[in-house]
Design a protein around this motif. Structure first.
Motif, PDB file in Angstrom:
ATOM      1  N   GLY A 150       0.787  -1.228   0.000  1.00  0.00           N
ATOM      2  CA  GLY A 150       0.000   0.000   0.000  1.00  0.00           C
ATOM      3  C   GLY A 150       0.816   1.274   0.000  1.00  0.00           C
ATOM      4  O   GLY A 150       0.261   2.359  -0.123  1.00  0.00           O
ATOM      5  N   THR A 151       2.143   1.166   0.117  1.00  0.00           N
ATOM      6  CA  THR A 151       2.979   2.368   0.178  1.00  0.00           C
ATOM      7  C   THR A 151       2.848   3.201  -1.084  1.00  0.00           C
ATOM      8  O   THR A 151       2.789   4.441  -1.022  1.00  0.00           O
ATOM      9  N   LEU A 152       2.803   2.543  -2.244  1.00  0.00           N
ATOM     10  CA  LEU A 152       2.782   3.257  -3.523  1.00  0.00           C
ATOM     11  C   LEU A 152       1.402   3.272  -4.164  1.00  0.00           C
ATOM     12  O   LEU A 152       1.263   3.721  -5.301  1.00  0.00           O
ATOM     13  N   SER A 153       0.401   2.793  -3.456  1.00  0.00           N
ATOM     14  CA  SER A 153      -0.938   2.710  -4.044  1.00  0.00           C
ATOM     15  C   SER A 153      -1.601   4.067  -4.214  1.00  0.00           C
ATOM     16  O   SER A 153      -2.548   4.213  -4.973  1.00  0.00           O
ATOM     17  N   THR A 154      -1.104   5.080  -3.504  1.00  0.00           N
ATOM     18  CA  THR A 154      -1.703   6.410  -3.588  1.00  0.00           C
ATOM     19  C   THR A 154      -0.920   7.349  -4.497  1.00  0.00           C
ATOM     20  O   THR A 154      -1.256   8.520  -4.603  1.00  0.00           O
ATOM     21  N   SER A 155       0.132   6.835  -5.137  1.00  0.00           N
ATOM     22  CA  SER A 155       0.975   7.696  -5.982  1.00  0.00           C
ATOM     23  C   SER A 155       0.387   7.773  -7.387  1.00  0.00           C
ATOM     24  O   SER A 155       0.944   7.231  -8.343  1.00  0.00           O
ATOM     25  N   PHE A 184       2.907  -1.882  -6.427  1.00  0.00           N
ATOM     26  CA  PHE A 184       2.790  -0.521  -6.946  1.00  0.00           C
ATOM     27  C   PHE A 184       1.344  -0.071  -7.098  1.00  0.00           C
ATOM     28  O   PHE A 184       1.077   0.944  -7.748  1.00  0.00           O
ATOM     29  N   GLY A 185       0.441  -0.811  -6.465  1.00  0.00           N
ATOM     30  CA  GLY A 185      -0.967  -0.443  -6.554  1.00  0.00           C
ATOM     31  C   GLY A 185      -1.398  -0.411  -8.013  1.00  0.00           C
ATOM     32  O   GLY A 185      -1.125  -1.328  -8.778  1.00  0.00           O
ATOM     33  N   GLU A 186      -2.030   0.669  -8.382  1.00  0.00           N
ATOM     34  CA  GLU A 186      -2.363   0.887  -9.784  1.00  0.00           C
ATOM     35  C   GLU A 186      -1.858   2.261 -10.183  1.00  0.00           C
ATOM     36  O   GLU A 186      -2.626   3.178 -10.493  1.00  0.00           O
ATOM     37  N   SER A 187      -0.529   2.401 -10.160  1.00  0.00           N
ATOM     38  CA  SER A 187       0.105   3.679 -10.530  1.00  0.00           C
ATOM     39  C   SER A 187       0.074   3.808 -12.046  1.00  0.00           C
ATOM     40  O   SER A 187       1.068   3.576 -12.743  1.00  0.00           O
ATOM     41  N   ARG A 188      -1.066   4.185 -12.557  1.00  0.00           N
ATOM     42  CA  ARG A 188      -1.290   4.194 -14.000  1.00  0.00           C
ATOM     43  C   ARG A 188      -0.470   5.252 -14.727  1.00  0.00           C
ATOM     44  O   ARG A 188      -0.340   5.208 -15.947  1.00  0.00           O
ATOM     45  N   SER A 189       0.095   6.219 -13.994  1.00  0.00           N
ATOM     46  CA  SER A 189       0.898   7.259 -14.636  1.00  0.00           C
ATOM     47  C   SER A 189       2.379   6.887 -14.709  1.00  0.00           C
ATOM     48  O   SER A 189       3.149   7.569 -15.386  1.00  0.00           O
ATOM     49  N   ASN A 204       6.696 -11.413  -8.227  1.00  0.00           N
ATOM     50  CA  ASN A 204       5.382 -12.034  -8.385  1.00  0.00           C
ATOM     51  C   ASN A 204       4.812 -11.755  -9.777  1.00  0.00           C
ATOM     52  O   ASN A 204       5.064 -10.706 -10.369  1.00  0.00           O
ATOM     53  N   GLU A 205       4.040 -12.689 -10.264  1.00  0.00           N
ATOM     54  CA  GLU A 205       3.460 -12.538 -11.599  1.00  0.00           C
ATOM     55  C   GLU A 205       2.575 -11.302 -11.703  1.00  0.00           C
ATOM     56  O   GLU A 205       2.454 -10.690 -12.773  1.00  0.00           O
ATOM     57  N   ASP A 206       1.952 -10.903 -10.596  1.00  0.00           N
ATOM     58  CA  ASP A 206       1.076  -9.727 -10.583  1.00  0.00           C
ATOM     59  C   ASP A 206       1.729  -8.520  -9.913  1.00  0.00           C
ATOM     60  O   ASP A 206       1.046  -7.620  -9.433  1.00  0.00           O
ATOM     61  N   ALA A 207       3.054  -8.511  -9.874  1.00  0.00           N
ATOM     62  CA  ALA A 207       3.762  -7.406  -9.221  1.00  0.00           C
ATOM     63  C   ALA A 207       3.525  -6.078  -9.921  1.00  0.00           C
ATOM     64  O   ALA A 207       3.482  -5.024  -9.285  1.00  0.00           O
ATOM     65  N   ILE A 235       0.871  -5.335 -11.943  1.00  0.00           N
ATOM     66  CA  ILE A 235      -0.505  -5.210 -12.416  1.00  0.00           C
ATOM     67  C   ILE A 235      -1.002  -3.769 -12.238  1.00  0.00           C
ATOM     68  O   ILE A 235      -0.748  -3.124 -11.228  1.00  0.00           O
ATOM     69  N   GLY A 236      -1.662  -3.262 -13.245  1.00  0.00           N
ATOM     70  CA  GLY A 236      -2.195  -1.896 -13.202  1.00  0.00           C
ATOM     71  C   GLY A 236      -1.264  -0.841 -13.753  1.00  0.00           C
ATOM     72  O   GLY A 236      -1.666   0.312 -13.912  1.00  0.00           O
ATOM     73  N   LEU A 237      -0.013  -1.194 -14.072  1.00  0.00           N
ATOM     74  CA  LEU A 237       0.941  -0.204 -14.600  1.00  0.00           C
ATOM     75  C   LEU A 237       0.773  -0.111 -16.116  1.00  0.00           C
ATOM     76  O   LEU A 237       1.660  -0.481 -16.893  1.00  0.00           O
ATOM     77  N   THR A 238      -0.345   0.410 -16.533  1.00  0.00           N
ATOM     78  CA  THR A 238      -0.705   0.409 -17.950  1.00  0.00           C
ATOM     79  C   THR A 238       0.099   1.390 -18.784  1.00  0.00           C
ATOM     80  O   THR A 238       0.125   1.278 -20.016  1.00  0.00           O
ATOM     81  N   SER A 239       0.777   2.356 -18.149  1.00  0.00           N
ATOM     82  CA  SER A 239       1.558   3.348 -18.900  1.00  0.00           C
ATOM     83  C   SER A 239       3.058   3.075 -18.849  1.00  0.00           C
ATOM     84  O   SER A 239       3.836   3.832 -19.436  1.00  0.00           O
ATOM     85  N   LEU A 240       3.467   2.018 -18.160  1.00  0.00           N
ATOM     86  CA  LEU A 240       4.896   1.752 -17.966  1.00  0.00           C
ATOM     87  C   LEU A 240       5.570   1.436 -19.302  1.00  0.00           C
ATOM     88  O   LEU A 240       5.170   0.521 -20.016  1.00  0.00           O
ATOM     89  N   ARG A 241       6.615   2.205 -19.616  1.00  0.00           N
ATOM     90  CA  ARG A 241       7.348   2.020 -20.864  1.00  0.00           C
ATOM     91  C   ARG A 241       8.733   1.416 -20.649  1.00  0.00           C
ATOM     92  O   ARG A 241       9.218   0.699 -21.516  1.00  0.00           O
ATOM     93  N   GLU A 242       9.362   1.724 -19.511  1.00  0.00           N
ATOM     94  CA  GLU A 242      10.715   1.231 -19.254  1.00  0.00           C
ATOM     95  C   GLU A 242      10.758   0.523 -17.899  1.00  0.00           C
ATOM     96  O   GLU A 242      10.375   1.099 -16.888  1.00  0.00           O
TER      97      GLU A 242
END
Length: 291
Positions: free
Chosen positions: A96-101, A122-127, A143-146, A148-155
């Motif tokens: 939950g540390t990064l879930s609000t970022s 990383f929660g869902e840090s979509r940005s 983890n396989e779902d480590a 998850i939710g990082l839809t904008s991650l490029r690198e």
């Protein structure tokens, strides 16, 4: 001359007021080159500094001895877009540390002591666009779902860690991924590596040096070989094993269904037979009563 000075007075007053406020809000052990940047790099910190401005956008904490990040640390810093925690003593990231970022774009956790990246770290840090996790010498599990939710991650950087394997799902669920660094890990070319090898071959354009820059250890003698010397045929035995496993599962499932069907039929037939006998007995009793 005096009219010009009078006109400049409000501007000068605002300038000095800004400098005063900036100096007041900046942590004593850090530098603040602009109103939205706090630079605490290389200050020998053993914990996060106090009095960080709430409107900070760039927070530089590299080259310190910080062992942990409180789970509620980022709750107040909703404008934060750049966080550099490189080369500290972090061993884990609390859930939950990064879930609000929600606005975080850049995150550097490289050169720490992380041991694993669990699900939903990383929660869902979509940005989030760039994530650095390299040079963590004890990082052996992702983890396989480590991610998850990082839809904008490029690198994504996972180089020079302690990874011997990685589930393909951790990478395939990143639709915007353009660059991934995986070199320098102690990969083992066993059956668990087969799917990852296929993904790496198909996505070699995302690797800075292609598969030529990666090696793995053979499970037989531990000899390290470049991935460029391997092919799908190198994992042929794994495919046969998987096929036999699936075959046995199908057979077992078929037998289980057949047994269940036979038992259900037997139970139904017994129920019908008992009902028929009960019906005949009832009719016989009625006829005797009438006589």
């Amino acid at each position: 001359m005096l009219p010009c000075v009078c006109r400049l007075q409000p501007v000068l007053a605002l300038f000095f007021f800004t400098l005063f406020i900036q100096g007041e809000n900046c942590p004593t052990t850090c530098l603040c080159p602009d109103p939205h940047t706090v630079d605490c790099s290389g200050r020998g910190l053993t914990r996060l500094p106090d009095e960080i401005p709430l409107d900070v956008r760039r927070l530089l904490l590299a080259d310190n001895w910080i062992p942990r990040i409180p789970s509620d640390f980022l709750v107040l810093y909703s404008d934060l877009v750049y966080l550099d925690l490189r080369n500290n003593s972090l061993s884990n990231i609390e859930p939950g540390t990064l879930s609000t970022s929600s606005r975080l774009v850049f995150l550097d956790l490289g050169c720490n002591n992380l041991t694993e990246i669990p699900k939903g770290t990383f929660g869902e840090s979509r940005s989030l666009i760039k994530l650095r996790l390299g040079n963590n010498p004890y990082l052996s599990m992702v983890n396989e779902d480590a991610f998850i939710g990082l839809t904008s991650l490029r690198e994504l950087e996972l180089e020079r860690n302690a990874l011997s394997g990685l589930q393909v799902g951790a990478l395939s669920q990143l639709p915007s991924l353009r660059v991934v660094r995986l070199e320098g890990n102690p990969w083992v070319c066993n059956c668990n590596f087969a799917n990852l090898f296929t993904w790496l071959v198909e996505n070699s354009h995302k690797l800075p040096k292609g598969i030529e820059g990666m090696e793995c250890s053979l499970p037989t003698d531990g000899r390290r070989v470049p991935l460029s010397q391997l092919s799908q045929d190198s994992f042929r035995e794994c495919q046969i094993t998987l096929t036999l496993t699936d075959f046995f599962i199908i057979i077992f499932s078929g037998i289980s269904v057949s047994v269940a069907a036979i038992m259900a039929s037997f139970f139904l037939a017994s129920t019908v037979h008992c009902f028929q006998r009960w019906s005949k007995g009832t009719k016989g009793d009625e006829e005797e009563s009438e006589e």
